[in-house]
Design a protein around this motif. Structure first.
Motif, PDB file in Angstrom:
ATOM      1  N   GLU A 192      55.946  40.539  36.942  1.00  0.00           N
ATOM      2  CA  GLU A 192      56.419  39.214  37.342  1.00  0.00           C
ATOM      3  C   GLU A 192      55.447  38.489  38.274  1.00  0.00           C
ATOM      4  N   LEU A 193      54.381  39.159  38.705  1.00  0.00           N
ATOM      5  CA  LEU A 193      53.439  38.494  39.608  1.00  0.00           C
ATOM      6  C   LEU A 193      52.728  37.353  38.888  1.00  0.00           C
ATOM      7  N   PRO A 194      52.617  36.199  39.514  1.00  0.00           N
ATOM      8  CA  PRO A 194      51.994  35.036  38.873  1.00  0.00           C
ATOM      9  C   PRO A 194      50.472  35.110  38.894  1.00  0.00           C
ATOM     10  N   GLY A 195      49.858  34.387  37.938  1.00  0.00           N
ATOM     11  CA  GLY A 195      48.422  34.225  37.937  1.00  0.00           C
ATOM     12  C   GLY A 195      47.634  35.303  37.242  1.00  0.00           C
ATOM     13  N   LEU A 196      48.309  36.213  36.537  1.00  0.00           N
ATOM     14  CA  LEU A 196      47.615  37.313  35.866  1.00  0.00           C
ATOM     15  C   LEU A 196      47.770  37.205  34.360  1.00  0.00           C
ATOM     16  N   LYS A 197      46.756  37.668  33.626  1.00  0.00           N
ATOM     17  CA  LYS A 197      46.854  37.715  32.180  1.00  0.00           C
ATOM     18  C   LYS A 197      48.003  38.611  31.758  1.00  0.00           C
ATOM     19  N   HIS A 198      48.533  38.351  30.568  1.00  0.00           N
ATOM     20  CA  HIS A 198      49.618  39.164  30.030  1.00  0.00           C
ATOM     21  C   HIS A 198      49.199  40.625  29.977  1.00  0.00           C
ATOM     22  N   GLY A 199      50.006  41.480  30.585  1.00  0.00           N
ATOM     23  CA  GLY A 199      49.757  42.918  30.561  1.00  0.00           C
ATOM     24  C   GLY A 199      48.838  43.409  31.655  1.00  0.00           C
ATOM     25  N   SER A 200      48.144  42.515  32.349  1.00  0.00           N
ATOM     26  CA  SER A 200      47.161  42.954  33.340  1.00  0.00           C
ATOM     27  C   SER A 200      47.828  43.540  34.581  1.00  0.00           C
ATOM     28  N   GLY A 201      48.855  42.873  35.110  1.00  0.00           N
ATOM     29  CA  GLY A 201      49.555  43.403  36.274  1.00  0.00           C
ATOM     30  C   GLY A 201      50.173  44.749  35.988  1.00  0.00           C
ATOM     31  N   LEU A 202      50.807  44.861  34.840  1.00  0.00           N
ATOM     32  CA  LEU A 202      51.415  46.124  34.432  1.00  0.00           C
ATOM     33  C   LEU A 202      50.363  47.209  34.279  1.00  0.00           C
ATOM     34  N   ARG A 236      55.965  31.585  44.050  1.00  0.00           N
ATOM     35  CA  ARG A 236      54.874  31.049  43.242  1.00  0.00           C
ATOM     36  C   ARG A 236      54.009  30.061  44.024  1.00  0.00           C
ATOM     37  N   ALA A 237      54.590  29.373  44.976  1.00  0.00           N
ATOM     38  CA  ALA A 237      53.830  28.371  45.718  1.00  0.00           C
ATOM     39  C   ALA A 237      52.684  28.985  46.519  1.00  0.00           C
ATOM     40  N   THR A 238      52.823  30.272  46.881  1.00  0.00           N
ATOM     41  CA  THR A 238      51.789  30.919  47.678  1.00  0.00           C
ATOM     42  C   THR A 238      51.014  31.941  46.883  1.00  0.00           C
ATOM     43  N   ALA A 239      51.235  31.997  45.563  1.00  0.00           N
ATOM     44  CA  ALA A 239      50.634  33.043  44.766  1.00  0.00           C
ATOM     45  C   ALA A 239      49.227  32.718  44.328  1.00  0.00           C
ATOM     46  N   ALA A 298      46.993  37.788  48.298  1.00  0.00           N
ATOM     47  CA  ALA A 298      48.339  38.334  48.465  1.00  0.00           C
ATOM     48  C   ALA A 298      48.813  39.050  47.205  1.00  0.00           C
ATOM     49  N   VAL A 299      48.438  38.515  46.041  1.00  0.00           N
ATOM     50  CA  VAL A 299      48.834  39.150  44.781  1.00  0.00           C
ATOM     51  C   VAL A 299      48.120  40.488  44.611  1.00  0.00           C
ATOM     52  N   TRP A 300      46.821  40.514  44.943  1.00  0.00           N
ATOM     53  CA  TRP A 300      46.072  41.768  44.805  1.00  0.00           C
ATOM     54  C   TRP A 300      46.583  42.829  45.775  1.00  0.00           C
ATOM     55  N   VAL A 301      46.902  42.425  46.988  1.00  0.00           N
ATOM     56  CA  VAL A 301      47.466  43.371  47.957  1.00  0.00           C
ATOM     57  C   VAL A 301      48.795  43.915  47.447  1.00  0.00           C
ATOM     58  N   ARG A 302      49.611  43.023  46.882  1.00  0.00           N
ATOM     59  CA  ARG A 302      50.913  43.446  46.348  1.00  0.00           C
ATOM     60  C   ARG A 302      50.729  44.422  45.190  1.00  0.00           C
ATOM     61  N   LEU A 303      49.744  44.166  44.318  1.00  0.00           N
ATOM     62  CA  LEU A 303      49.475  45.070  43.199  1.00  0.00           C
ATOM     63  C   LEU A 303      49.105  46.466  43.691  1.00  0.00           C
ATOM     64  N   VAL A 304      48.239  46.528  44.705  1.00  0.00           N
ATOM     65  CA  VAL A 304      47.844  47.830  45.248  1.00  0.00           C
ATOM     66  C   VAL A 304      49.049  48.550  45.860  1.00  0.00           C
ATOM     67  N   ALA A 305      49.860  47.820  46.617  1.00  0.00           N
ATOM     68  CA  ALA A 305      51.036  48.425  47.241  1.00  0.00           C
ATOM     69  C   ALA A 305      52.009  48.941  46.188  1.00  0.00           C
ATOM     70  N   LEU A 306      52.233  48.150  45.132  1.00  0.00           N
ATOM     71  CA  LEU A 306      53.127  48.593  44.057  1.00  0.00           C
ATOM     72  C   LEU A 306      52.558  49.817  43.341  1.00  0.00           C
ATOM     73  N   GLY A 307      51.231  49.827  43.154  1.00  0.00           N
ATOM     74  CA  GLY A 307      50.605  50.981  42.518  1.00  0.00           C
ATOM     75  C   GLY A 307      50.742  52.240  43.348  1.00  0.00           C
ATOM     76  N   LEU A 308      50.550  52.124  44.676  1.00  0.00           N
ATOM     77  CA  LEU A 308      50.680  53.283  45.548  1.00  0.00           C
ATOM     78  C   LEU A 308      52.127  53.742  45.649  1.00  0.00           C
ATOM     79  N   LEU A 309      53.062  52.789  45.603  1.00  0.00           N
ATOM     80  CA  LEU A 309      54.476  53.160  45.571  1.00  0.00           C
ATOM     81  C   LEU A 309      54.766  53.992  44.320  1.00  0.00           C
ATOM     82  N   GLY A 310      54.265  53.501  43.175  1.00  0.00           N
ATOM     83  CA  GLY A 310      54.452  54.239  41.940  1.00  0.00           C
ATOM     84  C   GLY A 310      53.724  55.571  41.951  1.00  0.00           C
ATOM     85  N   ALA A 311      52.536  55.616  42.596  1.00  0.00           N
ATOM     86  CA  ALA A 311      51.786  56.861  42.682  1.00  0.00           C
ATOM     87  C   ALA A 311      52.552  57.906  43.484  1.00  0.00           C
ATOM     88  N   SER A 312      53.215  57.481  44.553  1.00  0.00           N
ATOM     89  CA  SER A 312      54.027  58.403  45.349  1.00  0.00           C
ATOM     90  C   SER A 312      55.180  58.957  44.521  1.00  0.00           C
TER      91      SER A 312
END
Length: 400
Positions: A332-342, A395-398, A213-227
């Motif tokens: 703010e996505l949980p479970g990622l190294k500092h700076g990795s999600g960004l 966070r419980a489902t992250a 779910a986190v990886w899917v969210r990252l891709v969606a956020l990236g494509l939103l930003g790409a648009s």
């Protein structure tokens, strides 16, 4: 409730503002000269779009290393060093006499820009944590002020006939000096000192893995930003060229398409924090994207110099909160190294900068540049479809 803000945080906020302003002004100062550079290089719309579109390739590659560099050094050092490199590339772009040199200058500038972009946003998020409230949109507002400033400076230089190489040298000296000064204002130490209290810096704590779910969210956020990036880049790559080709306007007026987009984006970003804090990131983006769809569609269907400026202005308002909101959600996505999600989201965002210019150029050669600009409201519709990605993951489902 009033919260005491440390003096070093206030000082660092001024430093981050300078970084964002410089990142905007340096890059945009050359854009109003595109109507002169394009015919000088003898490029068709397609090859111009490809040349400009190749630039983000450097950003896509360099962006992969940013998180690692920030962890080894810190975001302040990476941001300022890369910014100086990007400013220097103005001299390659401004002195190019053949297309491949121009494209190479853009590739290198985009590579430095990717490092600067991710690092200065990471430092801005570090300062935001000390403030305890949203201030990231205002940083992006200062980037937009820089872009507007650069657009005006480049338009004035074009109007008075200043040599492009001379403009590049002056920009390198002045902007480079300010970049060196900004380093003295930023927060010292490693970045993770500011975020140790959150679990985003501990990606495998307790043996947990990042969920799909986190990886899917990252891709969606990236494509939103790409648009959003595609819309923003349309004003940079094609705004002045379209105004110069479609209408009988002076060089200064041609550069105003880019300025119109960046001007409303500036207003939108300075009011964005208040808007997001009041109604939420999703409603803020929905109203903006709707303006972009309506405004740019009207500009294409009923072409005139002033309505074109209104259309680009609507596009700028439409993307004002999109990229800051996507970056904040990724950070703010949980479970990622500092700076990795960004880093991942910012890397994906650059796909918009990469795809947009060639796509518009190919359609421009096949049909006309006017109808090719319908790509802009199309990208705004994609933004609307992806707005649910801004909703936080619990966070419980992250992790699993």
């Amino acid at each position: 409730m009033h919260t005491h803000i440390p003096a070093e945080a206030r000082r660092a906020r001024r430093g981050v503002i300078l970084l964002f302003w410089l990142n905007g002004v340096a890059w945009s100062s050359i854009i109003p000269r595109y109507p002169e550079i394009k015919p000088m290089l003898g490029l068709s719309d397609t090859w111009w779009g490809i040349s400009v579109g190749l630039g983000p390739v450097g950003g896509l590659l360099a962006g992969l290393a940013t998180a690692k560099l920030m962890r080894r050094y810190n975001s302040a050092t990476v941001a300022v060093t890369a910014l100086l490199g990007g400013i220097t590339m103005l001299n390659v772009i401004g002195n190019a006499t053949v297309g491949w040199v121009f494209a190479m200058g853009l590739v290198l500038m985009a590579a430095f820009d990717a490092l600067t972009d991710i690092a200065m946003n990471a430092h801005g998020l570090r300062v935001q944590k000390l403030y305890g409230r949203s201030i990231l949109n205002s940083f992006h507002g200062w980037w937009s002020i820089g872009a507007v400033s650069g657009g005006f400076l480049g338009s004035v230089a074009a109007q008075i006939g200043m040599a492009i190489w001379l403009q590049a040298v002056i920009a390198t000296v002045v902007f480079g000096a300010v970049a060196v000064f900004s380093k003295s204002l930023l927060l010292p130490g490693k970045d993770n000192e500011a975020v140790d209290s959150t679990d985003i810096t501990h990606p495998t704590a307790g043996g947990r893995k990042v969920s799909p779910a986190v990886w899917v969210r990252l891709v969606a956020l990236g494509l939103l930003g790409a648009s959003a990036g595609l819309i923003e880049e349309s004003g940079a790559s094609w705004g002045a060229i379209y105004m110069d080709r479609a209408f009988d306007v002076v060089p200064f007026m041609a550069g105003m398409a880019f300025v119109a987009l960046q001007g409303t984006q500036t207003v939108g970003r300075f009011t964005g924090d208040m808007l997001v804090n009041r109604i939420g990131a999703i409603p803020a983006l929905v109203q903006g994207a709707t303006f972009a769809v309506v405004g740019m569609t009207a500009a294409v269907l009923a072409p005139s110099p002033w309505l074109t400026l209104v259309g680009f202005a609507a596009a700028g308002w439409g993307v004002a909160t999109a990229i800051p909101s996507a970056m904040h959600s990724a950070d703010e996505l949980p479970g990622l190294k500092h700076g990795s999600g960004l880093t991942i989201v910012t890397w994906l965002m650059r796909l918009g900068f990469f795809v947009g210019p060639p796509l518009i150029g190919v359609i421009g050669d096949a049909v006309s540049l006017r109808w090719a600009l319908l790509v802009v409201p199309g990208a705004a519709l994609v933004m609307l479809a992806l707005t649910p990605a801004l909703k936080p993951i619990r966070r419980a489902t992250a992790s699993s």
